[in-house]
Design an enzyme around this catalytic site. Structure first.
Site, PDB file in Angstrom:
ATOM      1  N   GLY A  82       0.835  -0.986   0.007  1.00 38.92           N
ATOM      2  CA  GLY A  82      -0.107   0.568  -0.126  1.00 38.92           C
ATOM      3  C   GLY A  82       0.741   1.049  -0.067  1.00 38.92           C
ATOM      4  O   GLY A  82       2.056   1.171  -0.861  1.00 38.92           O
ATOM      5  N   THR A 131       3.584  -3.036   3.578  1.00 43.00           N
ATOM      6  CA  THR A 131       3.691  -4.584   2.996  1.00 43.00           C
ATOM      7  C   THR A 131       3.268  -5.087   3.619  1.00 43.00           C
ATOM      8  O   THR A 131       3.298  -5.580   4.877  1.00 43.00           O
ATOM      9  CB  THR A 131       5.601  -4.201   2.421  1.00 43.00           C
ATOM     10  OG1 THR A 131       6.174  -3.410   1.658  1.00 43.00           O
ATOM     11  CG2 THR A 131       5.321  -5.979   1.899  1.00 43.00           C
ATOM     12  N   VAL A 132       1.779  -6.009   3.070  1.00 43.51           N
ATOM     13  CA  VAL A 132       1.741  -7.220   3.746  1.00 43.51           C
ATOM     14  C   VAL A 132       2.376  -8.499   3.261  1.00 43.51           C
ATOM     15  O   VAL A 132       2.131  -8.424   1.731  1.00 43.51           O
ATOM     16  CB  VAL A 132      -0.069  -6.813   3.301  1.00 43.51           C
ATOM     17  CG1 VAL A 132      -0.370  -8.254   4.250  1.00 43.51           C
ATOM     18  CG2 VAL A 132      -0.160  -5.778   3.657  1.00 43.51           C
ATOM     19  N   ASP A 148     -13.770   4.322   6.530  1.00 43.26           N
ATOM     20  CA  ASP A 148     -12.672   4.613   5.464  1.00 43.26           C
ATOM     21  C   ASP A 148     -12.962   3.670   4.365  1.00 43.26           C
ATOM     22  O   ASP A 148     -12.304   2.657   3.764  1.00 43.26           O
ATOM     23  CB  ASP A 148     -11.538   4.420   5.756  1.00 43.26           C
ATOM     24  CG  ASP A 148     -10.729   4.651   4.453  1.00 43.26           C
ATOM     25  OD1 ASP A 148     -11.015   5.209   3.570  1.00 43.26           O
ATOM     26  OD2 ASP A 148      -9.425   3.953   4.387  1.00 43.26           O
TER      27      ASP A 148
END
Length: 265
Positions: free
Chosen positions: A20, A24-25, A124
């Site tokens: 994103g 980081t995922v 959101d």
């Protein structure tokens, strides 16, 4: 970035799931032999300022309070990282049919009403924050990212210095610095529903300022005039969910989505 086989926070990294704006995922497993798969969200080194660390802590703390099948499950948090369940089917836009997308919206509406009943506003809601499991028919959709969520009790002396939510989905009260409520998430869910059902969010001005002005002053476009299979009643349902005043919207997210589902049967 961390590579496969590297150990971070007691987890063994297997690969990257996504990246994103500030983190980081990774797909990872706990270092123990019996460790199951998790999604490990790690702030990038250049995004470890106090604001980003606070957002990540907020994301974990709110999600950790909740227990709902369509709200992301979080496990552990460390300095600049958190672990959570793996949801590997992409976001809701990956669903191939309108009935599946309606099913996902129904599940997320239920999740939103649940979090509102627990005194939390997500702030959101958008397509990118609705992930779907690989086996959607069995496991469904999941609401993620509570990084800008707020507690309803926060509205005492509420002040918004800048807009953190995503503009294409932002309710007028969020844009004008007023305290958000469940109706704020309903407005964002309505924008998300329009995107999932028609391909674009309601207001598509080229500039950020143009989109803000549309949310504040323009009526939602009547999409039934452009899309043959959308009934005219959809426009009326949307107009209520996207009313400029929060008190003029539906009483719950479930009520709104059930109206949409009935109209599209």
């Amino acid at each position: 970035m961390h590579g496969p086989g590297e150990v971070f926070g007691g987890y063994v990294i297997e690969g990257v799931l996504g990246h994103g704006g500030y983190a980081t995922v990774y797909r990872a497993r706990h270092g123990s032999a019996s460790g199951g798969a998790v999604a490990l969200k790690v702030l990038d080194e250049q995004h470890r300022h106090l604001a980003q660390l606070a957002r990540l802590r907020r994301e974990f703390d709110f999600a950790h309070r909740l227990d709902h099948p369509h709200v992301i499950t979080v496990y552990e948090r460390g300095a600049g990282w958190l672990s959570m369940e793996v949801v590997s089917g992409g976001n809701a836009a990956a669903l191939p049919t309108v009935p599946d997308r309606l099913a996902a919206l129904t599940q997320i509406a239920d999740a939103l009403d649940y979090i509102h009943n627990h005194g939390i506003v997500h702030c959101d809601v958008k397509t990118a924050n609705i992930l779907v499991h690989q086996d959607f028919r069995r496991d469904g959709a999941v609401l993620i990212d509570f990084g800008v969520a707020c507690a309803v009790t926060d509205d005492i002396g509420y002040q918004a210095d800048h807009i953190e939510a995503s503009i294409p989905y932002s309710a007028p009260e969020l844009l004008t610095g007023h305290a958000p409520s469940g109706a704020t998430d309903e407005y964002a869910l309505a924008c998300t529903a329009v995107e999932l059902l028609t391909g674009t969010t309601p207001f598509t001005a080229d500039s950020r300022l143009g989109q803000i002005r549309a949310h504040l002053h323009s009526a939602p476009p009547r999409r039934s005039r452009e899309i043959d299979w959308l009934p005219r009643v959809f426009d009326a349902i949307l107009a209520k969910a996207m009313a400029k005043r929060p008190q003029d919207r539906y009483r719950s997210c479930r009520e709104f989505i059930s109206m949409v589902a009935r109209a599209l049967r």
